[in-house]
Design an enzyme around this catalytic site. Structure first.
Site, PDB file in Angstrom:
ATOM      1  N   GLN A 175      47.880  50.671  28.827  1.00 33.60           N
ATOM      2  CA  GLN A 175      48.346  50.303  30.165  1.00 33.60           C
ATOM      3  C   GLN A 175      48.622  51.583  30.943  1.00 33.60           C
ATOM      4  O   GLN A 175      49.292  52.496  30.425  1.00 33.60           O
ATOM      5  CB  GLN A 175      49.626  49.456  30.095  1.00 33.60           C
ATOM      6  CG  GLN A 175      50.088  48.971  31.463  1.00 33.60           C
ATOM      7  CD  GLN A 175      51.308  48.049  31.411  1.00 33.60           C
ATOM      8  OE1 GLN A 175      51.962  47.912  30.366  1.00 33.60           O
ATOM      9  NE2 GLN A 175      51.610  47.432  32.548  1.00 33.60           N
ATOM     10  N   ASP A 215      38.815  46.724  41.170  1.00 24.08           N
ATOM     11  CA  ASP A 215      39.243  47.929  40.460  1.00 24.08           C
ATOM     12  C   ASP A 215      38.385  49.089  40.955  1.00 24.08           C
ATOM     13  O   ASP A 215      37.157  48.971  41.026  1.00 24.08           O
ATOM     14  CB  ASP A 215      39.063  47.714  38.947  1.00 24.08           C
ATOM     15  CG  ASP A 215      39.816  48.748  38.118  1.00 24.08           C
ATOM     16  OD1 ASP A 215      39.611  49.954  38.361  1.00 24.08           O
ATOM     17  OD2 ASP A 215      40.587  48.358  37.228  1.00 24.08           O
ATOM     18  N   ILE A 216      39.017  50.199  41.330  1.00 25.43           N
ATOM     19  CA  ILE A 216      38.221  51.327  41.837  1.00 25.43           C
ATOM     20  C   ILE A 216      37.697  52.227  40.718  1.00 25.43           C
ATOM     21  O   ILE A 216      36.966  53.179  40.982  1.00 25.43           O
ATOM     22  CB  ILE A 216      38.976  52.198  42.879  1.00 25.43           C
ATOM     23  CG1 ILE A 216      40.341  52.629  42.358  1.00 25.43           C
ATOM     24  CG2 ILE A 216      39.067  51.474  44.211  1.00 25.43           C
ATOM     25  CD1 ILE A 216      40.956  53.756  43.178  1.00 25.43           C
ATOM     26  N   HIS A 270      49.137  43.168  35.553  1.00 20.91           N
ATOM     27  CA  HIS A 270      47.859  42.839  36.193  1.00 20.91           C
ATOM     28  C   HIS A 270      46.905  42.289  35.158  1.00 20.91           C
ATOM     29  O   HIS A 270      46.965  42.639  33.982  1.00 20.91           O
ATOM     30  CB  HIS A 270      47.257  44.057  36.890  1.00 20.91           C
ATOM     31  CG  HIS A 270      47.172  45.282  36.031  1.00 20.91           C
ATOM     32  ND1 HIS A 270      48.266  46.087  35.777  1.00 20.91           N
ATOM     33  CD2 HIS A 270      46.136  45.826  35.347  1.00 20.91           C
ATOM     34  CE1 HIS A 270      47.901  47.079  34.985  1.00 20.91           C
ATOM     35  NE2 HIS A 270      46.611  46.944  34.699  1.00 20.91           N
ATOM     36  N   PHE A 271      46.027  41.437  35.628  1.00 19.88           N
ATOM     37  CA  PHE A 271      44.989  40.845  34.783  1.00 19.88           C
ATOM     38  C   PHE A 271      43.647  41.410  35.240  1.00 19.88           C
ATOM     39  O   PHE A 271      43.325  41.362  36.428  1.00 19.88           O
ATOM     40  CB  PHE A 271      44.991  39.320  34.900  1.00 19.88           C
ATOM     41  CG  PHE A 271      46.195  38.681  34.251  1.00 19.88           C
ATOM     42  CD1 PHE A 271      47.414  38.633  34.919  1.00 19.88           C
ATOM     43  CD2 PHE A 271      46.121  38.151  32.977  1.00 19.88           C
ATOM     44  CE1 PHE A 271      48.532  38.065  34.323  1.00 19.88           C
ATOM     45  CE2 PHE A 271      47.233  37.575  32.373  1.00 19.88           C
ATOM     46  CZ  PHE A 271      48.443  37.532  33.046  1.00 19.88           C
ATOM     47  N   HIS A 272      42.896  41.952  34.277  1.00 20.87           N
ATOM     48  CA  HIS A 272      41.543  42.432  34.561  1.00 20.87           C
ATOM     49  C   HIS A 272      40.561  41.268  34.406  1.00 20.87           C
ATOM     50  O   HIS A 272      40.608  40.546  33.397  1.00 20.87           O
ATOM     51  CB  HIS A 272      41.116  43.495  33.549  1.00 20.87           C
ATOM     52  CG  HIS A 272      41.909  44.757  33.571  1.00 20.87           C
ATOM     53  ND1 HIS A 272      41.456  45.902  34.191  1.00 20.87           N
ATOM     54  CD2 HIS A 272      43.113  45.080  33.033  1.00 20.87           C
ATOM     55  CE1 HIS A 272      42.342  46.876  34.010  1.00 20.87           C
ATOM     56  NE2 HIS A 272      43.362  46.403  33.318  1.00 20.87           N
TER      57      HIS A 272
END
Ligand code: DGP
Length: 144
Positions: free
Chosen positions: A98, A35-36, A104-106
């Site tokens: 969201q 993740d940026i 997506h899964f963090h």
């Protein structure tokens, strides 16, 4: 594979390589990258190579492999970052904060007393640090 992707989706563009990412894992069904806007050191994202907005719509045959990759990446991030714990987070709709509408899964490393709350502000991370972490986690992800 590209028949499952959407031309207007930022994560589909990342999967296609049209937008750069710090990739840590890829197989025929899934893609994982840093993740940026990390909320913690080692914050990573795992997505299916199938454009679908959320958990309600996601076909089961894509969720299974995606969760397999979540587990794989979580173990690699744990071994690299050595946090006190790990949260897996998946948001559905704006009310759950969201912001990208490709499921997506963090993977979020946690530490005792880190004070992290469920919703967080988007703050750009240090790209050099994220890039180095991505290399180490990618190596571990392949080895698991
Ligand atoms: P969510 O709020 O659950 O939809 O999380 C979306 C996450 O995606 C957020 O933590 C920031 C991250 N993100 C958004 N755009 C990009 C991007 O272009 N590259 C990467 N690596 N992450 C992104």
């Amino acid at each position: 594979m590209s028949e499952h992707l959407n031309d207007d989706c930022i994560f589909c563009k990342i999967i296609r390589g049209e937008i750069p990412s710090f990739k840590i894992w890829e197989d025929d069904r899934t893609y994982a990258f840093m993740d940026i806007n990390p909320v913690a050191t080692g914050h990573a994202l795992i997505v299916p190579k199938f454009h679908t907005p959320n958990i309600y719509e996601a076909p089961e045959e894509w969720l299974g492999p995606t969760l397999g990759s979540v587990s794989r990446v979580a173990r690699a991030v744990r071994d690299e970052v050595k946090p006190d714990g790990m949260n897996i987070l998946q948001a559905n709709d704006k009310g759950a904060a969201q912001s990208v509408f490709h499921i997506h899964f963090h993977v979020i490393p946690r530490n005792l007393g880190d004070g992290l709350t469920m919703n967080w502000d988007m703050v750009p991370g240090d790209m050099d640090e994220i890039g180095k972490l991505a290399e180490n986690i990618a190596r571990r992800t392949s080895d698991i």
